[in-house]
Design a protein around this motif. Structure first.
Motif, PDB file in Angstrom:
ATOM      1  N   PRO A   1       0.817  -1.207   0.000  1.00  0.00           N
ATOM      2  CA  PRO A   1       0.000   0.000   0.000  1.00  0.00           C
ATOM      3  C   PRO A   1       0.858   1.268   0.000  1.00  0.00           C
ATOM      4  N   VAL A   2       0.317   2.299  -0.589  1.00  0.00           N
ATOM      5  CA  VAL A   2       1.007   3.582  -0.659  1.00  0.00           C
ATOM      6  C   VAL A   2       0.855   4.301   0.681  1.00  0.00           C
ATOM      7  N   PRO A   3       1.965   4.819   1.234  1.00  0.00           N
ATOM      8  CA  PRO A   3       1.851   5.530   2.515  1.00  0.00           C
ATOM      9  C   PRO A   3       1.041   6.822   2.365  1.00  0.00           C
ATOM     10  N   ARG A   4       0.270   7.100   3.390  1.00  0.00           N
ATOM     11  CA  ARG A   4      -0.575   8.287   3.378  1.00  0.00           C
ATOM     12  C   ARG A   4       0.279   9.530   3.625  1.00  0.00           C
ATOM     13  N   ALA A   5      -0.016  10.614   2.929  1.00  0.00           N
ATOM     14  CA  ALA A   5       0.731  11.854   3.109  1.00  0.00           C
ATOM     15  C   ALA A   5       0.495  12.405   4.513  1.00  0.00           C
ATOM     16  N   GLN A   6       1.515  13.056   5.063  1.00  0.00           N
ATOM     17  CA  GLN A   6       1.414  13.618   6.407  1.00  0.00           C
ATOM     18  C   GLN A   6       0.755  14.989   6.370  1.00  0.00           C
ATOM     19  N   THR A   7       0.148  15.345   7.483  1.00  0.00           N
ATOM     20  CA  THR A   7      -0.430  16.678   7.633  1.00  0.00           C
ATOM     21  C   THR A   7       0.674  17.644   8.024  1.00  0.00           C
ATOM     22  N   ASN A   8       0.702  18.776   7.372  1.00  0.00           N
ATOM     23  CA  ASN A   8       1.718  19.787   7.628  1.00  0.00           C
ATOM     24  C   ASN A   8       1.557  20.343   9.040  1.00  0.00           C
ATOM     25  N   GLY A   9       2.624  20.359   9.804  1.00  0.00           N
ATOM     26  CA  GLY A   9       2.590  20.834  11.183  1.00  0.00           C
ATOM     27  C   GLY A   9       2.309  22.325  11.292  1.00  0.00           C
ATOM     28  N   LYS A  10       2.807  23.102  10.338  1.00  0.00           N
ATOM     29  CA  LYS A  10       2.556  24.541  10.375  1.00  0.00           C
ATOM     30  C   LYS A  10       1.085  24.845  10.082  1.00  0.00           C
ATOM     31  N   ALA A  11       0.434  23.984   9.308  1.00  0.00           N
ATOM     32  CA  ALA A  11      -0.993  24.157   9.047  1.00  0.00           C
ATOM     33  C   ALA A  11      -1.790  23.947  10.331  1.00  0.00           C
ATOM     34  N   VAL A  12      -1.409  22.951  11.099  1.00  0.00           N
ATOM     35  CA  VAL A  12      -2.066  22.705  12.382  1.00  0.00           C
ATOM     36  C   VAL A  12      -1.833  23.893  13.316  1.00  0.00           C
ATOM     37  N   ALA A  13      -0.600  24.393  13.356  1.00  0.00           N
ATOM     38  CA  ALA A  13      -0.282  25.541  14.212  1.00  0.00           C
ATOM     39  C   ALA A  13      -1.044  26.790  13.778  1.00  0.00           C
ATOM     40  N   ALA A  14      -1.216  26.972  12.466  1.00  0.00           N
ATOM     41  CA  ALA A  14      -1.980  28.117  11.962  1.00  0.00           C
ATOM     42  C   ALA A  14      -3.430  28.037  12.409  1.00  0.00           C
ATOM     43  N   ALA A  15      -4.024  26.856  12.325  1.00  0.00           N
ATOM     44  CA  ALA A  15      -5.412  26.686  12.751  1.00  0.00           C
ATOM     45  C   ALA A  15      -5.553  26.919  14.258  1.00  0.00           C
ATOM     46  N   VAL A  16      -4.606  26.416  15.033  1.00  0.00           N
ATOM     47  CA  VAL A  16      -4.660  26.608  16.492  1.00  0.00           C
ATOM     48  C   VAL A  16      -4.518  28.093  16.831  1.00  0.00           C
ATOM     49  N   CYS A  17      -3.566  28.770  16.198  1.00  0.00           N
ATOM     50  CA  CYS A  17      -3.399  30.208  16.435  1.00  0.00           C
ATOM     51  C   CYS A  17      -4.649  30.975  16.017  1.00  0.00           C
ATOM     52  N   GLY A  18      -5.245  30.583  14.902  1.00  0.00           N
ATOM     53  CA  GLY A  18      -6.474  31.239  14.456  1.00  0.00           C
ATOM     54  C   GLY A  18      -7.605  31.051  15.440  1.00  0.00           C
ATOM     55  N   LEU A  19      -7.722  29.854  15.991  1.00  0.00           N
ATOM     56  CA  LEU A  19      -8.776  29.592  16.967  1.00  0.00           C
ATOM     57  C   LEU A  19      -8.517  30.304  18.288  1.00  0.00           C
ATOM     58  N   LEU A  20      -7.264  30.546  18.601  1.00  0.00           N
ATOM     59  CA  LEU A  20      -6.913  31.222  19.850  1.00  0.00           C
ATOM     60  C   LEU A  20      -6.983  32.748  19.741  1.00  0.00           C
ATOM     61  N   CYS A  21      -7.372  33.267  18.594  1.00  0.00           N
ATOM     62  CA  CYS A  21      -7.459  34.724  18.428  1.00  0.00           C
ATOM     63  C   CYS A  21      -8.452  35.345  19.397  1.00  0.00           C
ATOM     64  N   VAL A  22      -9.579  34.704  19.613  1.00  0.00           N
ATOM     65  CA  VAL A  22     -10.590  35.285  20.511  1.00  0.00           C
ATOM     66  C   VAL A  22     -10.125  35.256  21.964  1.00  0.00           C
ATOM     67  N   PRO A  23      -9.720  34.106  22.508  1.00  0.00           N
ATOM     68  CA  PRO A  23      -9.293  34.133  23.914  1.00  0.00           C
ATOM     69  C   PRO A  23      -8.026  34.945  24.163  1.00  0.00           C
ATOM     70  N   SER A  24      -7.172  35.069  23.153  1.00  0.00           N
ATOM     71  CA  SER A  24      -5.942  35.845  23.339  1.00  0.00           C
ATOM     72  C   SER A  24      -6.124  37.303  22.925  1.00  0.00           C
ATOM     73  N   MET A  25      -7.342  37.687  22.620  1.00  0.00           N
ATOM     74  CA  MET A  25      -7.685  39.051  22.194  1.00  0.00           C
ATOM     75  C   MET A  25      -6.859  39.501  20.984  1.00  0.00           C
ATOM     76  N   GLY A  26      -6.710  38.620  20.011  1.00  0.00           N
ATOM     77  CA  GLY A  26      -6.058  38.954  18.755  1.00  0.00           C
ATOM     78  C   GLY A  26      -4.555  38.806  18.731  1.00  0.00           C
ATOM     79  N   LEU A  27      -3.978  38.401  19.842  1.00  0.00           N
ATOM     80  CA  LEU A  27      -2.519  38.300  19.933  1.00  0.00           C
ATOM     81  C   LEU A  27      -1.952  37.257  18.961  1.00  0.00           C
ATOM     82  N   THR A  28      -2.709  36.235  18.665  1.00  0.00           N
ATOM     83  CA  THR A  28      -2.212  35.160  17.793  1.00  0.00           C
ATOM     84  C   THR A  28      -2.668  35.331  16.342  1.00  0.00           C
ATOM     85  N   GLY A  29      -3.229  36.482  16.008  1.00  0.00           N
ATOM     86  CA  GLY A  29      -3.712  36.710  14.651  1.00  0.00           C
ATOM     87  C   GLY A  29      -2.598  36.746  13.616  1.00  0.00           C
TER      88      GLY A  29
END
Length: 83
Positions: A1-29
Motif C-alpha cells: 500500500p502507498v503511505p498516506r501523506a502527512q499533515t503539515n505541522g505549520k498548518a495545524v499551528a496556523a489553525a490553532v493560532c487562528g482559533l486562539l485569536c478570541v481568547p488571546s484578544m487577537g494576539l495570535t492573529g
C-alpha cells in the motif's frame, strides 16, 4: 500500500493560532497569518495534507487583524473628535 501523506505541522499551528485569536484578544492573529501562508506553500511543494487547516488559520488570523485595526481606527477617530 502507498503511505498516506502527512499533515503539515505549520498548518495545524496556523489553525490553532487562528482559533486562539478570541481568547488571546487577537494576539495570535499575525502568527496565524504567517504560519498559514508558509504552510500553504509547503503543502503545495511537498504534497502534504492540511490545506484546509492552513486556510482556516489564514481566514481567522486576517479577520482578527482586520478587527483590531478597525477598533484602533475607531478609537483614534473618537479620540480626535472628543478633543
Amino acid at each position: 500500500p502507498v503511505p498516506r501523506a502527512q499533515t503539515n505541522g505549520k498548518a495545524v499551528a496556523a489553525a490553532v493560532c487562528g482559533l486562539l485569536c478570541v481568547p488571546s484578544m487577537g494576539l495570535t492573529g499575525i502568527p496565524a497569518v504567517v504560519l498559514g501562508h508558509v504552510a500553504r506553500a509547503e503543502i503545495r511543494s511537498r504534497g502534504e495534507l492540511g490545506d484546509g487547516l492552513a486556510l482556516t488559520g489564514l481566514v481567522l488570523g486576517w479577520l482578527s487583524t482586520a478587527g483590531w485595526a478597525l477598533v484602533l481606527v475607531l478609537l483614534t477617530v473618537v479620540s480626535i473628535a472628543a478633543g
